[in-house]
Write a protein that holds these residues in place. Sequence first.
Motif, PDB file in Angstrom:
ATOM      1  N   MET A 177       0.847  -1.182   0.000  1.00 13.56           N
ATOM      2  CA  MET A 177       0.000   0.000   0.000  1.00 13.56           C
ATOM      3  C   MET A 177       0.890   1.241   0.000  1.00 13.56           C
ATOM      4  SD  MET A 177      -3.068   1.110   2.612  1.00 13.56           S
ATOM      5  CE  MET A 177      -4.202  -0.088   1.959  1.00 13.56           C
ATOM      6  N   GLN A 178       0.584   2.172  -0.861  1.00 16.63           N
ATOM      7  CA  GLN A 178       1.320   3.423  -0.957  1.00 16.63           C
ATOM      8  C   GLN A 178       0.881   4.366   0.160  1.00 16.63           C
ATOM      9  OE1 GLN A 178       0.665   5.438  -4.658  1.00 16.63           O
ATOM     10  NE2 GLN A 178       2.103   7.073  -4.217  1.00 16.63           N
ATOM     11  N   SER A 179       1.833   5.037   0.787  1.00 15.15           N
ATOM     12  CA  SER A 179       1.517   5.970   1.872  1.00 15.15           C
ATOM     13  C   SER A 179       1.934   7.377   1.495  1.00 15.15           C
ATOM     14  CB  SER A 179       2.243   5.582   3.155  1.00 15.15           C
ATOM     15  OG  SER A 179       1.738   4.387   3.657  1.00 15.15           O
ATOM     16  N   THR A 180       1.148   8.343   1.955  1.00 11.66           N
ATOM     17  CA  THR A 180       1.458   9.747   1.723  1.00 11.66           C
ATOM     18  C   THR A 180       0.903  10.570   2.880  1.00 11.66           C
ATOM     19  OG1 THR A 180       1.405  11.531   0.081  1.00 11.66           O
ATOM     20  CG2 THR A 180      -0.613  10.266   0.374  1.00 11.66           C
ATOM     21  N   ARG A 181       1.310  11.811   2.937  1.00 11.88           N
ATOM     22  CA  ARG A 181       0.793  12.743   3.943  1.00 11.88           C
ATOM     23  C   ARG A 181       0.078  13.867   3.234  1.00 11.88           C
ATOM     24  NH1 ARG A 181       4.671  13.819   9.057  1.00 11.88           N
ATOM     25  NH2 ARG A 181       4.583  11.704   9.852  1.00 11.88           N
ATOM     26  N   PHE A 182      -0.986  14.359   3.861  1.00 16.53           N
ATOM     27  CA  PHE A 182      -1.716  15.502   3.345  1.00 16.53           C
ATOM     28  C   PHE A 182      -1.758  16.546   4.440  1.00 16.53           C
ATOM     29  CE2 PHE A 182      -5.551  18.030   2.927  1.00 16.53           C
ATOM     30  CZ  PHE A 182      -5.451  18.481   1.621  1.00 16.53           C
ATOM     31  N   ALA A 183      -1.221  17.727   4.165  1.00 11.32           N
ATOM     32  CA  ALA A 183      -1.211  18.810   5.148  1.00 11.32           C
ATOM     33  C   ALA A 183      -2.415  19.718   4.923  1.00 11.32           C
ATOM     34  CB  ALA A 183       0.072  19.614   5.029  1.00 11.32           C
ATOM     35  N   LEU A 184      -3.180  19.922   5.985  1.00 10.84           N
ATOM     36  CA  LEU A 184      -4.310  20.842   5.923  1.00 10.84           C
ATOM     37  C   LEU A 184      -3.796  22.256   5.686  1.00 10.84           C
ATOM     38  CD1 LEU A 184      -6.352  19.515   8.973  1.00 10.84           C
ATOM     39  CD2 LEU A 184      -6.932  19.235   6.563  1.00 10.84           C
ATOM     40  N   ASP A 185      -4.566  23.051   4.963  1.00 10.93           N
ATOM     41  CA  ASP A 185      -4.197  24.451   4.752  1.00 10.93           C
ATOM     42  C   ASP A 185      -4.192  25.180   6.088  1.00 10.93           C
ATOM     43  OD1 ASP A 185      -3.999  24.178   1.997  1.00 10.93           O
ATOM     44  OD2 ASP A 185      -6.077  24.774   1.649  1.00 10.93           O
ATOM     45  N   ALA A 186      -3.263  26.118   6.236  1.00 11.31           N
ATOM     46  CA  ALA A 186      -3.194  26.915   7.460  1.00 11.31           C
ATOM     47  C   ALA A 186      -4.542  27.602   7.692  1.00 11.31           C
ATOM     48  CB  ALA A 186      -2.086  27.954   7.343  1.00 11.31           C
ATOM     49  N   GLY A 187      -5.010  27.562   8.917  1.00 16.82           N
ATOM     50  CA  GLY A 187      -6.282  28.189   9.248  1.00 16.82           C
ATOM     51  C   GLY A 187      -7.488  27.292   9.057  1.00 16.82           C
ATOM     52  N   HIS A 188      -7.280  26.083   8.547  1.00 22.13           N
ATOM     53  CA  HIS A 188      -8.387  25.147   8.352  1.00 22.13           C
ATOM     54  C   HIS A 188      -8.214  23.959   9.293  1.00 22.13           C
ATOM     55  CE1 HIS A 188      -8.636  27.415   4.554  1.00 22.13           C
ATOM     56  NE2 HIS A 188      -9.926  27.157   4.662  1.00 22.13           N
ATOM     57  N   ASP A 189      -9.293  23.601   9.972  1.00 19.97           N
ATOM     58  CA  ASP A 189      -9.263  22.495  10.924  1.00 19.97           C
ATOM     59  C   ASP A 189      -9.561  21.153  10.272  1.00 19.97           C
ATOM     60  OD1 ASP A 189      -8.738  24.247  13.015  1.00 19.97           O
ATOM     61  OD2 ASP A 189     -10.857  24.507  13.488  1.00 19.97           O
ATOM     62  N   PHE A 190     -10.171  21.171   9.077  1.00 22.54           N
ATOM     63  CA  PHE A 190     -10.593  19.923   8.444  1.00 22.54           C
ATOM     64  C   PHE A 190     -10.679  20.091   6.935  1.00 22.54           C
ATOM     65  CE2 PHE A 190     -14.480  22.304   9.094  1.00 22.54           C
ATOM     66  CZ  PHE A 190     -15.177  22.106   7.914  1.00 22.54           C
ATOM     67  N   VAL A 191     -10.816  18.957   6.252  1.00 17.05           N
ATOM     68  CA  VAL A 191     -11.123  18.919   4.826  1.00 17.05           C
ATOM     69  C   VAL A 191     -12.236  17.878   4.668  1.00 17.05           C
ATOM     70  CG1 VAL A 191      -9.348  17.187   4.308  1.00 17.05           C
ATOM     71  CG2 VAL A 191     -10.185  18.675   2.481  1.00 17.05           C
ATOM     72  N   GLU A 192     -13.199  18.144   3.793  1.00 19.21           N
ATOM     73  CA  GLU A 192     -14.273  17.176   3.557  1.00 19.21           C
ATOM     74  C   GLU A 192     -13.689  15.980   2.805  1.00 19.21           C
ATOM     75  OE1 GLU A 192     -17.425  19.218   1.540  1.00 19.21           O
ATOM     76  OE2 GLU A 192     -18.079  20.203   3.379  1.00 19.21           O
ATOM     77  N   LEU A 193     -14.183  14.798   3.149  1.00 20.86           N
ATOM     78  CA  LEU A 193     -13.640  13.559   2.602  1.00 20.86           C
ATOM     79  C   LEU A 193     -13.643  13.538   1.083  1.00 20.86           C
ATOM     80  CD1 LEU A 193     -12.476  10.756   3.019  1.00 20.86           C
ATOM     81  CD2 LEU A 193     -14.789   9.912   3.411  1.00 20.86           C
ATOM     82  N   ASN A 194     -14.745  13.901   0.450  1.00 21.98           N
ATOM     83  CA  ASN A 194     -14.802  13.877  -1.007  1.00 21.98           C
ATOM     84  C   ASN A 194     -13.789  14.845  -1.625  1.00 21.98           C
ATOM     85  OD1 ASN A 194     -16.627  16.006  -0.061  1.00 21.98           O
ATOM     86  ND2 ASN A 194     -17.209  16.259  -2.187  1.00 21.98           N
ATOM     87  N   GLN A 195     -13.550  15.977  -0.978  1.00 18.90           N
ATOM     88  CA  GLN A 195     -12.566  16.937  -1.477  1.00 18.90           C
ATOM     89  C   GLN A 195     -11.139  16.420  -1.276  1.00 18.90           C
ATOM     90  OE1 GLN A 195     -13.090  19.737  -3.295  1.00 18.90           O
ATOM     91  NE2 GLN A 195     -15.210  19.015  -3.319  1.00 18.90           N
ATOM     92  N   LEU A 196     -10.902  15.721  -0.171  1.00 17.48           N
ATOM     93  CA  LEU A 196      -9.589  15.134   0.065  1.00 17.48           C
ATOM     94  C   LEU A 196      -9.242  14.153  -1.054  1.00 17.48           C
ATOM     95  CD1 LEU A 196      -7.066  14.604   1.814  1.00 17.48           C
ATOM     96  CD2 LEU A 196      -8.399  12.859   3.007  1.00 17.48           C
ATOM     97  N   LEU A 197     -10.199  13.318  -1.438  1.00 16.26           N
ATOM     98  CA  LEU A 197      -9.948  12.354  -2.515  1.00 16.26           C
ATOM     99  C   LEU A 197      -9.590  13.070  -3.813  1.00 16.26           C
ATOM    100  CD1 LEU A 197     -12.757   9.731  -1.849  1.00 16.26           C
ATOM    101  CD2 LEU A 197     -10.365   9.655  -1.112  1.00 16.26           C
ATOM    102  N   LYS A 198     -10.225  14.204  -4.044  1.00 12.34           N
ATOM    103  CA  LYS A 198      -9.916  15.013  -5.230  1.00 12.34           C
ATOM    104  C   LYS A 198      -8.512  15.606  -5.105  1.00 12.34           C
ATOM    105  CE  LYS A 198     -11.259  19.290  -7.487  1.00 12.34           C
ATOM    106  NZ  LYS A 198     -12.155  20.432  -7.427  1.00 12.34           N
ATOM    107  N   LEU A 199      -8.187  16.167  -3.962  1.00 10.11           N
ATOM    108  CA  LEU A 199      -6.905  16.852  -3.772  1.00 10.11           C
ATOM    109  C   LEU A 199      -5.705  15.913  -3.832  1.00 10.11           C
ATOM    110  CD1 LEU A 199      -8.012  19.317  -0.960  1.00 10.11           C
ATOM    111  CD2 LEU A 199      -7.445  19.905  -3.335  1.00 10.11           C
ATOM    112  N   ILE A 200      -5.890  14.661  -3.456  1.00  8.85           N
ATOM    113  CA  ILE A 200      -4.769  13.711  -3.509  1.00  8.85           C
ATOM    114  C   ILE A 200      -4.720  12.956  -4.834  1.00  8.85           C
ATOM    115  CG2 ILE A 200      -4.617  13.454  -1.012  1.00  8.85           C
ATOM    116  CD1 ILE A 200      -6.030  10.746  -1.297  1.00  8.85           C
ATOM    117  N   GLY A 201      -5.659  13.230  -5.726  1.00 15.02           N
ATOM    118  CA  GLY A 201      -5.617  12.658  -7.068  1.00 15.02           C
ATOM    119  C   GLY A 201      -6.350  11.343  -7.261  1.00 15.02           C
ATOM    120  N   LEU A 202      -7.118  10.904  -6.260  1.00 16.44           N
ATOM    121  CA  LEU A 202      -7.882   9.659  -6.424  1.00 16.44           C
ATOM    122  C   LEU A 202      -9.218   9.890  -7.124  1.00 16.44           C
ATOM    123  CD1 LEU A 202      -7.236   7.762  -3.078  1.00 16.44           C
ATOM    124  CD2 LEU A 202      -6.315   7.264  -5.338  1.00 16.44           C
TER     125      LEU A 202
END
Length: 74
Positions: free
Chosen positions: A1-26
């Motif tokens: 399994m490939q592993s990676t890290r995703f850093a939240l934007d400064a000032g943001h406490d969360f990211v919505e799951l569907n948007q995270l999948l978009k931002l990481i390229g899945l």
Amino acid sequence: MQSTRFALDAGHDFVELNQLLKLIGLAHSGGTGKAIVASGAVRVDGQVELRKTCKIRAGQVVECEGMRVEVVAG
């Protein structure tokens, strides 16, 4: 399994799951991300997650399609 890290934007406490999948390229779009989540293919902290706009916060781990994403504070 490939592993990676995703850093939240400064000032943001969360990211919505569907948007995270978009931002990481899945997913090509947020809509595609919603479909992936609805299919039951996404795990958050080891549990299947079906809430498309689930708030993902620093310290959580998302797994989907052979990729493991550790979310960290930005």
